[in-house]
Design a protein around this motif. Sequence first.
Motif, mmCIF file in Angstrom:
data_model
loop_
_atom_site.group_PDB
_atom_site.id
_atom_site.type_symbol
_atom_site.label_atom_id
_atom_site.label_comp_id
_atom_site.label_asym_id
_atom_site.label_seq_id
_atom_site.Cartn_x
_atom_site.Cartn_y
_atom_site.Cartn_z
ATOM 1 N N ILE A 70 -35.116 -3.539 -89.200
ATOM 2 C CA ILE A 70 -34.946 -1.967 -89.231
ATOM 3 C C ILE A 70 -34.373 -1.563 -90.505
ATOM 4 O O ILE A 70 -34.070 -2.259 -91.451
ATOM 5 C CB ILE A 70 -33.931 -1.551 -88.149
ATOM 6 C CG1 ILE A 70 -32.642 -1.915 -88.218
ATOM 7 C CG2 ILE A 70 -34.713 -1.991 -86.566
ATOM 8 C CD1 ILE A 70 -31.670 -1.243 -87.360
ATOM 9 N N VAL A 71 -34.771 0.051 -90.941
ATOM 10 C CA VAL A 71 -34.109 0.546 -92.160
ATOM 11 C C VAL A 71 -32.905 0.435 -91.910
ATOM 12 O O VAL A 71 -32.070 0.705 -90.998
ATOM 13 C CB VAL A 71 -34.767 1.853 -91.960
ATOM 14 C CG1 VAL A 71 -34.209 2.531 -93.213
ATOM 15 C CG2 VAL A 71 -36.088 2.112 -92.129
ATOM 16 N N ALA A 77 -27.578 1.918 -89.100
ATOM 17 C CA ALA A 77 -27.908 2.685 -87.756
ATOM 18 C C ALA A 77 -26.699 2.427 -86.943
ATOM 19 O O ALA A 77 -26.433 3.535 -86.157
ATOM 20 C CB ALA A 77 -29.165 1.807 -87.181
ATOM 21 N N LYS A 151 -36.092 7.553 -75.063
ATOM 22 C CA LYS A 151 -36.416 6.991 -76.562
ATOM 23 C C LYS A 151 -35.503 6.744 -77.454
ATOM 24 O O LYS A 151 -34.226 7.577 -77.455
ATOM 25 C CB LYS A 151 -37.309 7.914 -77.110
ATOM 26 C CG LYS A 151 -38.743 7.890 -76.585
ATOM 27 C CD LYS A 151 -39.820 8.461 -77.471
ATOM 28 C CE LYS A 151 -41.124 8.695 -77.004
ATOM 29 N NZ LYS A 151 -41.749 9.823 -77.321
ATOM 30 N N ALA A 153 -33.259 6.774 -80.472
ATOM 31 C CA ALA A 153 -33.043 7.375 -81.714
ATOM 32 C C ALA A 153 -32.178 6.612 -82.915
ATOM 33 O O ALA A 153 -31.327 6.090 -82.639
ATOM 34 C CB ALA A 153 -32.371 8.862 -81.390
ATOM 35 N N VAL A 155 -32.940 4.176 -84.691
ATOM 36 C CA VAL A 155 -33.486 2.802 -85.034
ATOM 37 C C VAL A 155 -34.817 2.996 -85.444
ATOM 38 O O VAL A 155 -35.782 3.223 -84.483
ATOM 39 C CB VAL A 155 -33.287 2.126 -83.547
ATOM 40 C CG1 VAL A 155 -33.494 0.712 -84.052
ATOM 41 C CG2 VAL A 155 -31.510 1.854 -83.175
ATOM 42 N N LYS A 156 -34.904 2.405 -86.576
ATOM 43 C CA LYS A 156 -36.366 2.528 -87.243
ATOM 44 C C LYS A 156 -37.004 1.200 -87.372
ATOM 45 O O LYS A 156 -36.757 0.666 -88.449
ATOM 46 C CB LYS A 156 -36.286 3.453 -88.296
ATOM 47 C CG LYS A 156 -37.397 4.780 -88.528
ATOM 48 C CD LYS A 156 -36.923 5.663 -89.708
ATOM 49 C CE LYS A 156 -38.339 6.115 -90.249
ATOM 50 N NZ LYS A 156 -38.547 6.771 -91.471
ATOM 51 N N TYR A 158 -39.686 -1.881 -88.559
ATOM 52 C CA TYR A 158 -40.665 -1.999 -89.534
ATOM 53 C C TYR A 158 -42.068 -2.752 -88.617
ATOM 54 O O TYR A 158 -41.653 -3.783 -88.014
ATOM 55 C CB TYR A 158 -40.401 -3.177 -90.585
ATOM 56 C CG TYR A 158 -39.162 -2.673 -91.594
ATOM 57 C CD1 TYR A 158 -39.202 -1.408 -92.204
ATOM 58 C CD2 TYR A 158 -38.070 -3.540 -91.542
ATOM 59 C CE1 TYR A 158 -38.077 -1.374 -92.946
ATOM 60 C CE2 TYR A 158 -37.128 -3.195 -92.539
ATOM 61 C CZ TYR A 158 -37.160 -1.865 -93.144
ATOM 62 O OH TYR A 158 -35.925 -1.687 -93.642
ATOM 63 N N GLN A 159 -42.937 -1.716 -88.537
ATOM 64 C CA GLN A 159 -43.714 -2.282 -87.694
ATOM 65 C C GLN A 159 -44.625 -4.003 -88.051
ATOM 66 O O GLN A 159 -44.841 -4.524 -87.174
ATOM 67 C CB GLN A 159 -45.188 -1.386 -87.865
ATOM 68 C CG GLN A 159 -46.506 -1.876 -87.009
ATOM 69 C CD GLN A 159 -46.101 -1.755 -85.840
ATOM 70 O OE1 GLN A 159 -45.256 -0.974 -85.127
ATOM 71 N NE2 GLN A 159 -47.187 -2.273 -84.927
ATOM 72 N N ALA A 193 -36.195 -2.311 -78.559
ATOM 73 C CA ALA A 193 -36.777 -1.961 -79.866
ATOM 74 C C ALA A 193 -37.624 -3.260 -80.217
ATOM 75 O O ALA A 193 -38.555 -3.137 -80.755
ATOM 76 C CB ALA A 193 -35.600 -1.962 -80.661
ATOM 77 N N GLU A 285 -40.313 3.348 -98.267
ATOM 78 C CA GLU A 285 -39.006 3.203 -97.616
ATOM 79 C C GLU A 285 -38.038 3.511 -98.763
ATOM 80 O O GLU A 285 -37.993 4.552 -99.208
ATOM 81 C CB GLU A 285 -39.121 1.758 -97.289
ATOM 82 C CG GLU A 285 -37.907 1.547 -96.201
ATOM 83 C CD GLU A 285 -36.983 0.407 -96.308
ATOM 84 O OE1 GLU A 285 -36.954 -0.168 -97.579
ATOM 85 O OE2 GLU A 285 -36.387 0.042 -95.476
ATOM 86 N N PHE A 317 -44.247 1.906 -91.161
ATOM 87 C CA PHE A 317 -43.770 2.170 -89.560
ATOM 88 C C PHE A 317 -44.925 2.558 -89.016
ATOM 89 O O PHE A 317 -46.069 2.836 -89.394
ATOM 90 C CB PHE A 317 -42.758 3.459 -90.006
ATOM 91 C CG PHE A 317 -41.544 3.162 -90.875
ATOM 92 C CD1 PHE A 317 -40.696 2.458 -90.615
ATOM 93 C CD2 PHE A 317 -41.728 3.875 -92.115
ATOM 94 C CE1 PHE A 317 -39.657 2.210 -91.413
ATOM 95 C CE2 PHE A 317 -40.531 3.471 -93.060
ATOM 96 C CZ PHE A 317 -39.355 2.762 -92.528
#
Lengths: 319, 319
Positions: A70-71, A77, A151, A153, A155-156, A158-159, A193, A285, A317
């Motif tokens: 994650i970012v 986060a 959902k 929030a 926490v982003k 990486y695909q 996640a 990013e 993402f």
Amino acid sequence: MLAVCAIALVIAFISSTLVLAKSPALPSWNDTATTTAIEDFVTRITTEGGPDFVPVVDRIAVFDMDGTLIVEKPMPAALAPIVDGIKAAVAKDPSIAERSTIAAFLKGDRQALAAAGEAGMVELISTAIAGRTLDEAAADLGNELRSADGKLAGVKPYQPMLELIDYLEANGFTVWICSGSPLLFTRSFSEQAFGIPVERVMGTTLVTKFTERDGRSQLVVGDSIDHINDKEGKPPTINQAIGKRPLLVGGNVLSGGDIAMMRYSRDRDGPSLQLLINHDDAAREFAYAEPDNFSLGAAEKYGFHVVSMKDDWATVFAP
Amino acid sequence: MLAVCAIALVIAFISSTLVLAKSPALPSWNDTATTTAIEDFVTRITTEGGPDFVPVVDRIAVFDMDGTLIVEKPMPAALAPIVDGIKAAVAKDPSIAERSTIAAFLKGDRQALAAAGEAGMVELISTAIAGRTLDEAAADLGNELRSADGKLAGVKPYQPMLELIDYLEANGFTVWICSGSPLLFTRSFSEQAFGIPVERVMGTTLVTKFTERDGRSQLVVGDSIDHINDKEGKPPTINQAIGKRPLLVGGNVLSGGDIAMMRYSRDRDGPSLQLLINHDDAAREFAYAEPDNFSLGAAEKYGFHVVSMKDDWATVFAP
């Protein structure tokens, strides 16, 4: 001239198509040497009778989280959901606001917070939850990290890394997280996640104490650190949780925090693979490097594969 | 008179047959209230749509090891393979032999060793392996515990508990060990003895340090204790490893070491089951009690099921 331009455009289009040709298992990864190395490795260790075959019980993959799955820029986060806890602690005891990390946090001084590092983050978390029961703290964290519709929030992921986890699991790997973030925090969303259950999460731990409250046994969170799970602290945690050297480790460039566990994996008996994610994509990013280039230097010395977000990832993402 | 005797014998035979009627899943368990309680519990928590249904991800069983899964009298199994290590350490530094626990060990003074408790055992282990790499220590332990044909020596499992583990796993449980014995020791045979993989073993830990030896990264065993996994030390270990309160916990009467983790299980939200093994079978194993009856008192207070080796087990050891 127009014809030359047209030909050049066609060539550019073909070559970009070639570069972007996607693996069926890893559609967000470009067709680069790094992607090929990952797929070759998985093929080798799953080829029964081959020289590098590894039985399923030893197919252990361990990933760092912040900056790897994650970012972590502009801020990890873990910092987002603890604002309320800190404010409540300060309301009870105003002297807490004078501690340097807390003061930096309340002022929004990102530079001072960054300088306080993992230890500073742990101080914030322990200030926010010390004295609470683990069950309460976990439930509150779970709520704070989710919007009303459930959902996640803040926490982003990486695909490409989500695809890599799926790809490894499809090939018999068991996937773990070994993060510097507090264990309690990471567990509050690891399943949602990443599909990684709480028992396969390692992290920084606070001291907890078994006691009774209102007639019920509880673990109560203390205000001191049990173990900072960073750098040379990661291999002992991996040993304690898993008891084996990992076959694959993924980490990232930021502060050299993942090099020790990558070396620990590299020095297992038999094949292994290490992936070091380089944050070199300012457009999609954040671009950041280590002042001393410690991690990239270690990658060269020990033969870790460097994943360039810019070159190796077609998508960063999920849309 | 003869007829009366014959009738009495027949009645005795029938009733003994009734008592010994065996469950298909637990053939070494007698048909007693305890066995019925176990089977009823498993039926309830696996009945979909029922009020006590527990999803598979929460079907976590945790067992103590010494005295619960294997014999711990006259001496814990962990002591057997470290004789050579202690002697080697004393040969290097004779002053080590003057430490009270080491002296008791070398003299074979079982009473003094018993008084030294878990901490004494850990002192012996750390003396035997401090300064060695974890990989070496694990390999040596594995060899010392096995005879030339690969069979485990010195580890004597209770047959009813092996059946219970199988029965629970067949019903979707994930089974863990949470032992006071050193983690490294228990891991060296958990898979072979119980079918429990190393990553599902919790135990007492020594401090380990990440370092490099002969160009290879290693974890080296220190001479200090990281965590004694006994009594109130067990629930924090369970939380760190699993992150959930167990659905079922099994422990035994000896020193009250398992009561905290049994209470931790009992106070989960929803159903739970705790089994406390009572060593009351002098004929087939060893009979021993706690001077203060602490564990049996706790069982009564908190509603733990007491397993009588004498009454509840048809067989104690595999033939």
